[in-house]
Design an enzyme around this catalytic site. Structure first.
Site, short mmCIF file in Angstrom:
data_model
loop_
_atom_site.label_atom_id
_atom_site.label_comp_id
_atom_site.label_asym_id
_atom_site.label_seq_id
_atom_site.Cartn_x
_atom_site.Cartn_y
_atom_site.Cartn_z
N ARG A 69 0.84 -1.20 0.00
CA ARG A 69 0.00 0.00 0.00
C ARG A 69 0.87 1.24 0.00
O ARG A 69 1.95 1.26 0.58
CB ARG A 69 -0.89 0.02 1.24
CG ARG A 69 -2.13 -0.85 1.13
CD ARG A 69 -3.03 -0.70 2.33
NE ARG A 69 -2.43 -1.22 3.52
CZ ARG A 69 -1.87 -0.50 4.48
NH1 ARG A 69 -1.87 0.83 4.41
NH2 ARG A 69 -1.33 -1.06 5.53
N TYR A 209 -1.45 -3.61 -6.69
CA TYR A 209 -1.16 -4.45 -5.53
C TYR A 209 -2.17 -4.30 -4.40
O TYR A 209 -2.50 -3.19 -3.98
CB TYR A 209 0.23 -4.13 -4.97
CG TYR A 209 0.83 -5.30 -4.21
CD1 TYR A 209 1.62 -6.24 -4.87
CD2 TYR A 209 0.60 -5.47 -2.86
CE1 TYR A 209 2.16 -7.32 -4.20
CE2 TYR A 209 1.14 -6.56 -2.17
CZ TYR A 209 1.92 -7.48 -2.85
OH TYR A 209 2.47 -8.55 -2.18
N LYS A 218 -9.58 -2.34 1.80
CA LYS A 218 -9.35 -1.16 2.64
C LYS A 218 -10.17 0.05 2.16
O LYS A 218 -10.69 0.81 2.96
CB LYS A 218 -7.87 -0.80 2.68
CG LYS A 218 -6.95 -1.96 3.00
CD LYS A 218 -7.18 -2.52 4.37
CE LYS A 218 -6.11 -3.56 4.68
NZ LYS A 218 -6.24 -4.12 6.01
N HIS A 238 -10.77 -2.12 11.59
CA HIS A 238 -9.66 -2.95 11.10
C HIS A 238 -9.39 -4.06 12.12
O HIS A 238 -8.41 -4.01 12.85
CB HIS A 238 -8.43 -2.04 10.93
CG HIS A 238 -7.28 -2.67 10.22
ND1 HIS A 238 -5.98 -2.30 10.43
CD2 HIS A 238 -7.25 -3.65 9.28
CE1 HIS A 238 -5.18 -3.02 9.66
NE2 HIS A 238 -5.92 -3.84 8.96
N SER A 260 -1.49 -3.56 10.22
CA SER A 260 -1.17 -4.57 9.21
C SER A 260 0.13 -5.28 9.58
O SER A 260 1.08 -4.65 10.04
CB SER A 260 -0.99 -3.89 7.85
OG SER A 260 -2.17 -3.21 7.50
N CYS A 262 0.79 -7.44 11.97
CA CYS A 262 1.10 -7.61 13.40
C CYS A 262 0.46 -8.89 13.93
O CYS A 262 0.28 -9.04 15.14
CB CYS A 262 0.62 -6.41 14.21
SG CYS A 262 1.63 -4.95 13.98
N ASP A 285 -9.34 -9.59 9.22
CA ASP A 285 -8.85 -8.24 8.90
C ASP A 285 -9.85 -7.12 9.14
O ASP A 285 -9.46 -6.03 9.52
CB ASP A 285 -8.39 -8.20 7.43
CG ASP A 285 -7.53 -7.00 7.11
OD1 ASP A 285 -6.69 -6.62 7.96
OD2 ASP A 285 -7.68 -6.41 6.03
N ARG A 377 2.19 -12.16 -0.21
CA ARG A 377 0.85 -12.47 0.29
C ARG A 377 0.29 -13.76 -0.30
O ARG A 377 0.64 -14.14 -1.42
CB ARG A 377 -0.11 -11.32 -0.09
CG ARG A 377 0.27 -9.97 0.51
CD ARG A 377 -0.31 -9.81 1.88
NE ARG A 377 0.11 -8.59 2.56
CZ ARG A 377 -0.51 -8.10 3.62
NH1 ARG A 377 -1.57 -8.70 4.11
NH2 ARG A 377 -0.06 -7.02 4.23
O1 SAT Z 1 -2.53 -4.52 1.01
S1 SAT Z 1 -3.54 -4.60 2.06
O2 SAT Z 1 -3.92 -3.25 2.47
O3 SAT Z 1 -4.72 -5.28 1.58
C1 SAT Z 1 -2.95 -5.46 3.38
C2 SAT Z 1 -2.75 -4.70 4.62
O4 SAT Z 1 -2.00 -3.75 4.64
O5 SAT Z 1 -3.35 -5.07 5.65
MN MN Z 2 -5.21 -5.17 7.34
#
Ligand code: SAT
Ligand code: MN
Length: 598
Positions: A69, A209, A218, A238, A260, A262, A285, A377
């Site tokens: 991101r 991505y 998100k 979140h 993210s 963690c 998530d 991922r």
């Molecule tokens: O790339 S994402 O935003 O979907 C993953 C994350 O940062 O939690």
């Molecule tokens: Mn996340």
């Protein structure tokens, strides 16, 4: 096709601007998924994995300039700058649309524009929310198939005039006759991830991505939905959602907000080490939470899949994720074994003899490079998770008993702290902090405040968001509210070694929380909140020194006194939009620390 006039207009308008060669309306079928895979293989984006190792799965490797991101390229375009607040980049909506319209002009030339009608939450559920993403990326279509509910049934629910979030996404790389397509087309120089909360629109350009491109995640489920939730009196957070079952079969539901990378996915699928206890997964998530008619806060997982961080995931750290991803999955920016299977750092103690790394280069152990990108991922359907809770798609959601906040903190923050009440819990969430990870572009390991783990995801002024949290408590009786906890699995000793084993052992903390909710476990009041009394944490069968436990549960008065000015500084940012309740929580904390004997 659809008779929804506004949807047809939206598709016409965008195709007029982006000028794709073709338009494909997604039906969400398996044939469509297979078509996307074939297209990606033909374009050199994907490689099909060894069918006997991992059936129906692919590897994808992105452009090295498009791996996470991009928070500095993410905008909230509300009409008033103040409404985006100090934690978001703001741009004037019409100016941003003018800038973006130039970029989107002809951006899909030579490509197909896919129309993806998707539902966040079970299709047709009263809590679900529909979006339509227009994209020129087959990778996005395939991922959306896994991460959301896509297709014709969504159009049926939408009918002729249903509301939907309008999402527009282009990799920003039109094709012409001059050359072949890039394996991972993107436009690294011009990335924009823009949200128009007032008109419920998302315009994303230049990146293919994850959260930049899979707009249901998100962008929709957090940034746009947080605004909608504020307007309508619910919460878009979140958070993972897990179901905790004790040996007697009694059930409690817990959500947890962590930044993210963690460990949300690991916690959501945890295998307890205490005999008789079980965890089942609802989500890893995002949680949408509304009060039910019974006055309980109920949560649904709006997603249908997991987009989990691969490195560090192993049969030891998260067996359930490994099993979930054993087939029908997409692996992005991982390494490839000579047998056509996947590998990443931390998957096994022993490193494979040779690999092709995420940059398509030969890799051997000790070569000094990581084989997988740290933000590599896996995309996997939630229903493949062996411990997915049978009620994970219950349209009414599950009643939440406890909410956890947390992050990575090497010191000061104890293993677990219980908030005195909802207001204090909101204060704890608003001060949450964590060392940064590879999930977002930028430096790793920097300490930053990440309130409710929503820093990159709150679609409006965070001061107002805190006020919304406080206000939620007035919608029900105090006894029906979830209890709030702050946890920290990442505290280290003086040598920088983690004091707590984490992973499955985190069930010991969950068990204490479960028993607190049931009124069965004891806690001690400290200046920062309630901590387990000595002996209240079940440590049976765990090899850990008393010294480590003492340190994990120590309230470092001097450390906390030094933290107060940092929280003050953090709060200053929100100016007069910081609710006075949080100011008073801070002065109460300060008083309690001043009266404490170190
Ligand atoms: O790339 S994402 O935003 O979907 C993953 C994350 O940062 O939690
Ligand atoms: Mn996340």
């Amino acid at each position: 096709m659809t008779k929804h006039k506004k949807l047809v207009e939206f598709v016409e308008q965008v195709s007029g601007m982006c000028r794709p060669d073709r338009i494909h309306w997604c039906d969400g079928s398996e044939q469509e998924y297979q078509l996307m895979i074939r297209l990606m293989v033909q374009a050199g984006t994907a490689i099909v994995m060894n069918q006997s190792k991992r059936p129906n799965s692919i590897f994808v490797r992105s452009d090295p300039l498009d791996v996470a991101r991009v928070e500095d390229r993410t905008y909230i375009c509300s009409s008033l700058k103040e409404d985006a607040g100090p934690t978001n980049n703001w741009a004037d909506p019409s100016e941003m649309k003018a800038t973006l319209s130039k970029l989107f002009d002809g951006s899909m030339k030579g490509r197909t524009m896919y129309v993806i009608p998707y539902s966040m939450g079970p299709t047709g559920s009263p809590i679900a929310n529909i979006g339509v993403e227009l994209t020129d990326s087959p990778y996005v279509v395939a991922n959306m198939h896994i991460m959301t509910r896509v297709g014709t049934q969504v159009l049926e629910v939408l009918g002729t005039d249903g509301e939907f979030v309008r999402g527009l996404h282009s990799v920003g790389a039109p094709l012409d006759e001059s050359g072949p397509d890039a394996p991972w087309p993107c436009n690294a120089q011009h990335k924009y991830i823009c949200h128009f909360p007032e008109t419920r629109e998302i315009w994303s350009f230049g990146s293919g991505y994850g959260g930049n491109a899979l707009l249901g995640k998100k962008c929709h489920s957090l940034r746009i939905a947080s605004v909608q939730a504020r307007d309508e009196g619910w919460m878009a957070e979140h958070m993972l959602i897990l179901k905790l079952i004790n040996p007697k079969g009694l059930v409690r539901y817990v959500t947890g907000a962590f930044p993210s990378a963690c460990g949300k996915t690991n916690l959501a699928m945890l295998i307890p080490t205490i005999p008789g206890w079980r965890v089942e997964t609802i989500g890893d998530d995002i949680a949408w939470m509304k009060f039910g008619p019974d006055g309980r806060l109920r949560a649904i997982n709006p997603e249908a899949g997991f987009f989990g961080v691969a490195p560090g995931t192993s049969v030891l750290s998260n067996l359930n994720a490994i099993l979930a991803a054993s087939q029908h999955s997409i692996f992005t920016n991982c390494a490839i074994t000579p047998e056509g299977d996947v590998w990443w750092e931390g998957m096994s103690d022993e490193e494979p003899r040779e690999l092709s790394d995420w940059l398509r280069r030969p890799w051997t152990p000790g070569c000094g490079r990581k084989a997988a990108h740290p933000n590599a991922r896996f995309t996997t359907p939630a229903k493949q998770c062996p411990v997915i809770a049978p009620e994970w798609e219950d349209p009414n959601g599950v009643p939440i008993d406890a909410i956890l906040f947390g992050g990575r903190r090497a010191n000061i923050v104890p293993l677990v702290t219980e908030a005195f009440d909802w207001q204090h819990g909101t204060f704890l969430g608003s001060t949450a902090s964590s060392e940064t990870t590879a999930a977002a572009a930028g430096k790793v390991g920097q300490l930053r405040r990440d309130p409710m783990a929503m820093l990159p995801f709150c679609g409006y002024h965070m001061g107002d968001y805190f006020a919304h949290w406080l206000k939620m408590s007035s919608r029900t009786d105090a006894v029906k509210l979830p209890r709030i906890y702050y946890v920290n699995w990442f505290r280290q000793d003086a040598q920088g070694k983690f004091l707590w084993p984490g992973y499955g052992e985190n069930c010991r903390v969950l068990k204490w929380i479960f028993e607190r909710v049931n009124g069965e476990a004891d806690a001690i009041d400290t200046p920062i909140g309630r901590l387990p009394v000595p002996g209240a944490l079940d440590l049976s069968g765990l090899k850990i020194s008393q010294q480590a436990i003492d340190e994990l549960l120590r309230v470092d008065i001097d450390g906390w006194r030094a933290e107060v000015p940092l929280i003050k500084q953090h709060f200053e940012m929100f100016g007069d939009r910081l609710p006075r309740e949080l100011h008073s929580e801070l002065s109460r904390l300060e008083d309690r620390l001043n009266n404490a004997i170190p």
